[in-house]
Design an enzyme around this catalytic site. Structure first.
Site: not given
Ligand code: PA5
Length: 443
Positions: A285, A306, A420
């Protein structure tokens, strides 16, 4: 003792003065707060700034949940899930469920998928258990945990009543915004705050990670101590060549620029498997944007030799590997002598299994290097709360440096919104009418 050591000798990389200066400048951006995404740098000094009172409040809440429940359901996804799971798996006993007596409640995760089977089976399996819930969402609006929470909230209220639910449900969320914060305030649940300036994937050392970990019996003070030591070891004042985060970040960027587009994180300790998952989110990310970034993959060894071993040895030459190496096991198991020796293993009799594991690690590294897969090695002395705390912080710091070296903002994630929008449109969420029409035409 250094808790995290980085060895790049098998990657064929020279640390030049220019590379060191470039990486040091990237690290300096984390210290000065002058880089992209600088409103999300709260994690940089979390270990040194978390107070004794904050840790005590987390421990007290964890103790209250532990006193009530033998199963604690931790609801969250992504950065609100992976850190706690990674540390619990690393430090827990994988065979705990086989024991008759348990020192700690079981921490189970939900809301990290939208599987009806998973949710229904979990609710069913918990029928015989006393339960509590920690619900974690920074935005407070994420669909997956929101669905799971609705069901577990209902279950708790049905079993114990609304008044008792206040003692069995804790929310970790934004200090002011989001549906979860509103709901928690109205229902009277205790809440812990995810700081505004800490993004999900950098939040394991906030209550997001610390509360479920303390509830599961992890020594969060040792974890923070380890992270503190890594914060000091990777600080801007540490010369580049002695700074493990800088050395790792340089190695990754040099390898990426030489055509190595995939990094495989591996360990010979299966307990670290979920550290791999947490690391994949952290780096994927943070760096995968603007058409750039190393693709983070992972293996658990020797099992995956393996399955994936053939590809790593002889497939596309676009990868390098990073091994998290554990110097000493915590337990002892020695290979026994057998009079018949039908399996031919007597040459190993009397030797510890960890010695065989070590030779596998060394042999594989050389084989992979010979096959064109450069090898980076990150060593921790053992697996415990102190070293895992250090490892987490080390990876975070190196990720910030590496992202800046790559020329991206490591602290945003614009790409995660695309799915989303489509999902909401398909589910006909109010406000998505136009998008619903458009997407249905494309089905
Ligand atoms: O790193 C990030 O921002 C995402 O992976 C969020 O942690 C994830 O989408 C969960 O979001 P939230 O904590 O708002 O529910």
């Amino acid at each position: 003792m250094e808790l995290v050591k980085v060895d790049i000798r098998k990657a064929g990389i020279e640390l030049t003065a220019e590379l060191e200066a470039q990486a040091a400048r990237a690290n300096e951006l984390l210290c000065s707060g002058k880089g992209a995404g600088n409103d999300f740098l709260g994690w940089v000094h979390l270990p040194s700034s978390i107070t004794d009172d904050e840790l005590s409040a987390i421990e007290a809440q964890a103790a209250a949940l532990r006193a009530k429940a033998d199963a604690i359901v931790c609801i969250g996804i992504g950065g609100s899930y992976l850190g706690a799971r990674a540390v619990l798996e690393a430090l827990g006993n994988p065979f705990e469920h086989l024991k008759k007596e348990h020192d700690n409640p079981t921490v189970i995760f939900a809301g990290q998928n939208i599987s009806e089977d998973y949710t229904a089976q979990l609710l069913d399996a918990l029928k015989e258990h006393s339960i509590a819930v920690i619900v974690i969402s920074k935005s407070g609006t994420t669909t997956e945990p929101a669905i799971a929470f609705r069901l577990f909230k209902e279950e708790i209220e049905r079993r114990y009543g609304k008044e008792e639910a206040k003692h069995r449900i804790v929310a970790v969320t934004d200090k002011a915004r989001g549906a979860l914060k509103t709901l928690a305030d109205i229902e009277g649940y205790p809440t812990f705050v995810i700081p505004d300036n800490v993004g999900g994937r950098f939040s394991v050392l906030t209550p997001v990670g610390l509360l479920p970990l303390a509830a599961g019996g992890v020594d969060i003070r040792a974890l923070i101590d380890g992270a503190r030591r890594a914060e000091a070891a990777t600080a801007c004042s540490v010369p580049a060549a002695q700074n493990p985060a800088i050395v790792y970040a340089i190695a990754r960027n040099v390898l990426y620029n030489s055509g190595k587009k995939v990094e495989i994180l591996g360990s010979y300790e299966p307990a670290l498997q979920y550290i791999n998952e947490w690391w994949k989110q952290l780096y994927g990310e943070s760096e995968g944007k603007e058409g750039k970034g190393i693709f983070p993959a992972s293996v658990t060894l020797t099992a995956d030799l393996h399955s994936m071993g053939q590809y790593i040895q002889e497939g596309e030459r676009t990868m390098f590997e990073t091994i998290v190496s554990v110097a000493e096991p915590n337990h002892k198991a020695v290979i026994s002598h057998d009079n018949d020796d039908l399996d031919g293993l007597n040459y190993l009799a009397g030797r510890r299994i960890s010695e065989v594991n070590r030779m596998a690690e060394l042999g594989v590294a050389i084989a992979h290097v010979d096959g064109g897969v450069p090898n980076l090695r990150i060593e921790i002395p053992a697996v415990n709360a102190l070293t895992i705390g250090a490892l987490l912080y080390f990876f975070e710091r190196a990720c910030g440096i590496s992202g800046y070296m790559l020329g991206v903002n490591p602290f945003n994630q614009p790409g995660v919104e695309a799915y989303k929008k489509n999902m909401f449109a398909l589910l006909e969420k109010p406000g998505y009418e136009e998008a619903t029409k458009a997407i249905k035409e494309r089905l």
